[in-house]
Design a protein around this motif. Structure first.
Motif, PDB file in Angstrom:
ATOM      1  N   ILE A 437       0.834  -1.215   0.000  1.00  0.00           N
ATOM      2  CA  ILE A 437       0.000   0.000   0.000  1.00  0.00           C
ATOM      3  C   ILE A 437       0.862   1.257   0.000  1.00  0.00           C
ATOM      4  N   SER A 438       2.037   1.195   0.637  1.00  0.00           N
ATOM      5  CA  SER A 438       2.945   2.341   0.633  1.00  0.00           C
ATOM      6  C   SER A 438       3.448   2.620  -0.785  1.00  0.00           C
ATOM      7  N   GLU A 439       3.796   1.538  -1.510  1.00  0.00           N
ATOM      8  CA  GLU A 439       4.301   1.705  -2.874  1.00  0.00           C
ATOM      9  C   GLU A 439       3.192   2.159  -3.823  1.00  0.00           C
ATOM     10  N   ILE A 440       1.977   1.633  -3.632  1.00  0.00           N
ATOM     11  CA  ILE A 440       0.862   2.054  -4.496  1.00  0.00           C
ATOM     12  C   ILE A 440       0.547   3.527  -4.271  1.00  0.00           C
ATOM     13  N   GLU A 441       0.647   3.964  -3.010  1.00  0.00           N
ATOM     14  CA  GLU A 441       0.423   5.380  -2.716  1.00  0.00           C
ATOM     15  C   GLU A 441       1.492   6.234  -3.404  1.00  0.00           C
ATOM     16  N   SER A 442       2.721   5.712  -3.474  1.00  0.00           N
ATOM     17  CA  SER A 442       3.793   6.430  -4.186  1.00  0.00           C
ATOM     18  C   SER A 442       3.489   6.511  -5.678  1.00  0.00           C
ATOM     19  N   VAL A 443       2.880   5.445  -6.226  1.00  0.00           N
ATOM     20  CA  VAL A 443       2.446   5.481  -7.625  1.00  0.00           C
ATOM     21  C   VAL A 443       1.415   6.587  -7.815  1.00  0.00           C
ATOM     22  N   SER A 444       0.483   6.681  -6.861  1.00  0.00           N
ATOM     23  CA  SER A 444      -0.530   7.743  -6.915  1.00  0.00           C
ATOM     24  C   SER A 444       0.121   9.120  -6.865  1.00  0.00           C
ATOM     25  N   ASP A 445       1.119   9.278  -5.996  1.00  0.00           N
ATOM     26  CA  ASP A 445       1.844  10.551  -5.918  1.00  0.00           C
ATOM     27  C   ASP A 445       2.486  10.901  -7.257  1.00  0.00           C
ATOM     28  N   SER A 446       3.064   9.892  -7.910  1.00  0.00           N
ATOM     29  CA  SER A 446       3.699  10.131  -9.211  1.00  0.00           C
ATOM     30  C   SER A 446       2.667  10.587 -10.243  1.00  0.00           C
ATOM     31  N   ASN A 447       1.490   9.990 -10.201  1.00  0.00           N
ATOM     32  CA  ASN A 447       0.420  10.437 -11.099  1.00  0.00           C
ATOM     33  C   ASN A 447       0.103  11.906 -10.875  1.00  0.00           C
ATOM     34  N   PHE A 448       0.012  12.277  -9.594  1.00  0.00           N
ATOM     35  CA  PHE A 448      -0.312  13.669  -9.275  1.00  0.00           C
ATOM     36  C   PHE A 448       0.823  14.610  -9.683  1.00  0.00           C
ATOM     37  N   HIS A 449       2.071  14.164  -9.508  1.00  0.00           N
ATOM     38  CA  HIS A 449       3.216  14.981  -9.932  1.00  0.00           C
ATOM     39  C   HIS A 449       3.186  15.220 -11.440  1.00  0.00           C
ATOM     40  N   LEU A 450       2.842  14.189 -12.205  1.00  0.00           N
ATOM     41  CA  LEU A 450       2.735  14.344 -13.657  1.00  0.00           C
ATOM     42  C   LEU A 450       1.642  15.346 -14.015  1.00  0.00           C
ATOM     43  N   SER A 451       0.508  15.264 -13.312  1.00  0.00           N
ATOM     44  CA  SER A 451      -0.589  16.189 -13.611  1.00  0.00           C
ATOM     45  C   SER A 451      -0.211  17.627 -13.250  1.00  0.00           C
ATOM     46  N   ARG A 452       0.509  17.804 -12.138  1.00  0.00           N
ATOM     47  CA  ARG A 452       0.955  19.155 -11.763  1.00  0.00           C
ATOM     48  C   ARG A 452       1.958  19.700 -12.781  1.00  0.00           C
ATOM     49  N   THR A 453       2.817  18.822 -13.293  1.00  0.00           N
ATOM     50  CA  THR A 453       3.778  19.249 -14.317  1.00  0.00           C
ATOM     51  C   THR A 453       3.047  19.675 -15.583  1.00  0.00           C
ATOM     52  N   LEU A 454       1.996  18.947 -15.950  1.00  0.00           N
ATOM     53  CA  LEU A 454       1.212  19.309 -17.129  1.00  0.00           C
ATOM     54  C   LEU A 454       0.461  20.629 -16.896  1.00  0.00           C
ATOM     55  N   LYS A 455       0.018  20.847 -15.669  1.00  0.00           N
ATOM     56  CA  LYS A 455      -0.651  22.111 -15.367  1.00  0.00           C
ATOM     57  C   LYS A 455       0.343  23.266 -15.458  1.00  0.00           C
TER      58      LYS A 455
END
Length: 575
Positions: A437-455
């Motif tokens: 669950i810790s690693e999956i949450e890190s995957v989620s963080d990476s998704n959000f980082h990509l979206s912030r970069t696109l913004k």
């Protein structure tokens, strides 16, 4: 002598001892069975008759149809059983719960159970101190069995006697001689008592004690038994309140199965009860209408025959029952978009193994949601309209917040599981799920980082040429493959099947090599002024973040595979 507060407390205490014994017996037997009980249910086919047999056997073992049905609702909620399979198990549980009445009839009123109950505690008590878990659990089961019947003996002695309390006898008589009205009244009493006590077995014990003391007649007691069949469905429905739609349907199916049975039995009530009385009279020469000592046997026959006949009739109408509960409990169109724990909302199971099964299923669902979040990121990458872009970004932001909460909720659940006595294998599985669950949450963080970069790219009005877009889309395709492999491994591990880490490392290699290629070409392109430096910075941030995301997904598969590796080593060392 008036029935005072102390007598009332004795009655409540006796009932409490009975319930505690039943709870201890049920839980300890489930601990002995452990994951095997889950395997019995989960390995069932769509054969409804095998489901009935399974429900009967499990309920006979744990001595509680409520425990079985709540378990079934949990398994349906976790996706381990289909609705059709669950109905078969529930039907079998209704038959299995009748064993309690037979145990009490055969053992509870014919001789003093105290003669063997206390020595049995003497046998079970030393087993509690064994270092072997199974021996300890069997000790708890023996003590639970003893306390159950000691409680019954106390219960029998603490009920107010009719000859000493004529006013209570008169009170009961007012309601037990109203013809069919009495049948309906005591049906309601049986239902209410079972709802309050949360155990049809305990209410059955009370009913038998009341008959033994001469409080109520055979037919009135039979009506209470029918009420108990309705009341016992409440426990599963309470458990399903916060479950998913499948769990709610399983609980509703239990309710309607019992309600339909009670309705046809009320129509045939007098002929049915008289037939049982005549059969018993022909066998023993005594009638339950005239001899209170025969009522427990008559009720046991009534209880068993009613549930067996009801099951035999309604098992052929299982498809119609499924249609009924599906119509009454429709699924929401956006249910997949609801952000809540799907599989562990019904609370902790009785054993650590069963709780870990639920948690494992929840982790797999968590991974699917994070993959869905990545799909929104890919849409965001291609979106050109401001309004749609902002809506997608807000959705991803919402997913990130929910993802954080899901991680905390699953971790909290796993912490509760850790308070159980865990085997070595269960401890390893617990740690693996924590890591996953810790690693999956890190995957989620990476998704959000990509979206912030696109913004940031959009706010700075940075433009990507077609080569950059093609490169990133190819990287995203590799990540999609990595997501699919991670989800497949999580699902495979739930079935205790072998996980092949070959594809995991192969996709990791492809992602790493492609990221190295992009980095090398990026430096050359910057030097050749193929795109602006600002675009290059955002481009670099995106493919580097994508490579991190791939690493996190590899870590999830490795964590789950670690359980299997230890299990194999353990099996080899045991040989």
């Amino acid at each position: 002598m008036n029935y005072g507060l102390l007598d009332f407390l004795n009655l409540v205490g006796s009932l409490g001892l009975f319930l505690f014994g039943m709870k201890l017996l049920s839980e300890s037997l489930q601990k002995v069975a452990g994951d095997k009980m889950r395997s019995i249910l989960a390995s069932m086919t769509s054969n409804r008759f095998m489901g009935i047999l399974t429900g009967f056997l499990v309920t006979t073992v744990v001595q509680s149809s409520s425990a079985t049905t709540v378990m079934v609702v949990s398994f349906v909620n976790a996706g381990l059983l289909s609705l059709a399979q669950s109905i078969g198990v529930i039907m079998g549980a209704n038959i299995g719960t009748t064993v309690t009445a037979w145990l009490i009839s055969l053992l509870g009123f014919k001789f003093s159970i105290m003669l063997v109950a206390v020595p049995l505690i003497g046998l079970g008590f030393p087993m509690l101190f064994s270092s072997k878990h199974n021996v300890k659990f069997w000790g708890e089961a023996i003590i639970g069995f003893s306390l159950l019947f000691i409680g019954l003996d106390f219960l029998k002695g603490s009920v107010p006697r009719v000859d000493q309390n004529p006013e209570m006898f008169a009170f009961l008589s007012n309601y037990s001689n109203m013809g069919f009205g009495s049948i309906l009244i005591f049906l309601g009493v049986g239902t209410l008592l079972t709802v309050v006590i949360q155990s049809s077995s305990a209410t059955m014990a009370l009913t038998l004690v009341m008959c033994n003391q001469g409080w109520i007649s055979y037919e009135v007691a039979a009506a209470m038994v029918l009420g108990e069949n309705i009341g016992t469905t409440i426990t599963a429905n309470i458990a399903a309140l916060i479950g998913n739609v499948s769990a709610k349907r399983a609980a509703r199916a239990h309710f309607f199965f019992n309600i339909i049975g009670v309705i046809w039995m009320l129509i045939l009530f007098y002929p049915f009860t008289r037939t049982i009385a005549n059969v018993l009279t022909n066998i023993t020469g005594l009638s339950p209408y005239t001899n209170p000592n025969e009522i427990p046997f008559a009720l046991s026959i009534f209880h068993s025959s009613f549930n067996i006949i009801n099951t035999f009739i309604l098992v052929w109408f299982t498809p119609l029952l499924i249609k009924l509960v599906t119509w009454i409990t429709p699924s929401k169109k956006d249910e997949d978009e609801e952000f809540r724990l799907v599989h562990i909302n019904v609370g902790l199971m009785t054993t650590a193994e069963l709780s870990l099964v639920q948690a494992h299923k929840e982790v797999a669902t968590y991974a699917k949601r994070v993959h869905r979040m990545f799909g929104f990121v890919r849409q965001l990458f291609s979106e050109t309209k401001d309004k749609e872009f902002d809506a997608l970004y807000q959705r991803i932001e919402k997913y990130e917040g929910i993802s954080d909460r899901i991680e905390v909720e699953i971790a909290t659940y796993l912490n509760k599981v850790s308070t159980y006595e865990l085997s070595d294998e269960s401890s390893r599985k617990l740690q693996a799920l924590f890591r996953a669950i810790s690693e999956i949450e890190s995957v989620s963080d990476s998704n959000f980082h990509l979206s912030r970069t696109l913004k940031r790219k959009r706010e700075q009005k940075v433009w990507f040429n077609q080569e950059i877009r093609d490169n990133l889309n190819k990287m995203f395709d590799l990540l999609d493959d990595a997501y699919s492999i991670m989800k497949q491994n999580l699902e495979t591990s739930q079935r205790n099947a072998s996980i092949n880490l070959g594809p995991v490392y192969e996709i990791e290699k492809q992602i790493n090599e492609y990221r190295a290629l992009l980095k090398e070409n990026h430096i050359k392109n910057i030097e050749a002024n193929k795109y602006k430096y600002q675009a290059g910075v955002i481009y670099s941030d995106m493919f580097n973040e994508a490579e991190k995301m791939g690493d996190y997904m590899v870590n999830v598969s490795e964590a789950i595979a670690e359980i299997e590796k230890h299990s194999i080593n353990q099996r080899l060392s045991d040989k």
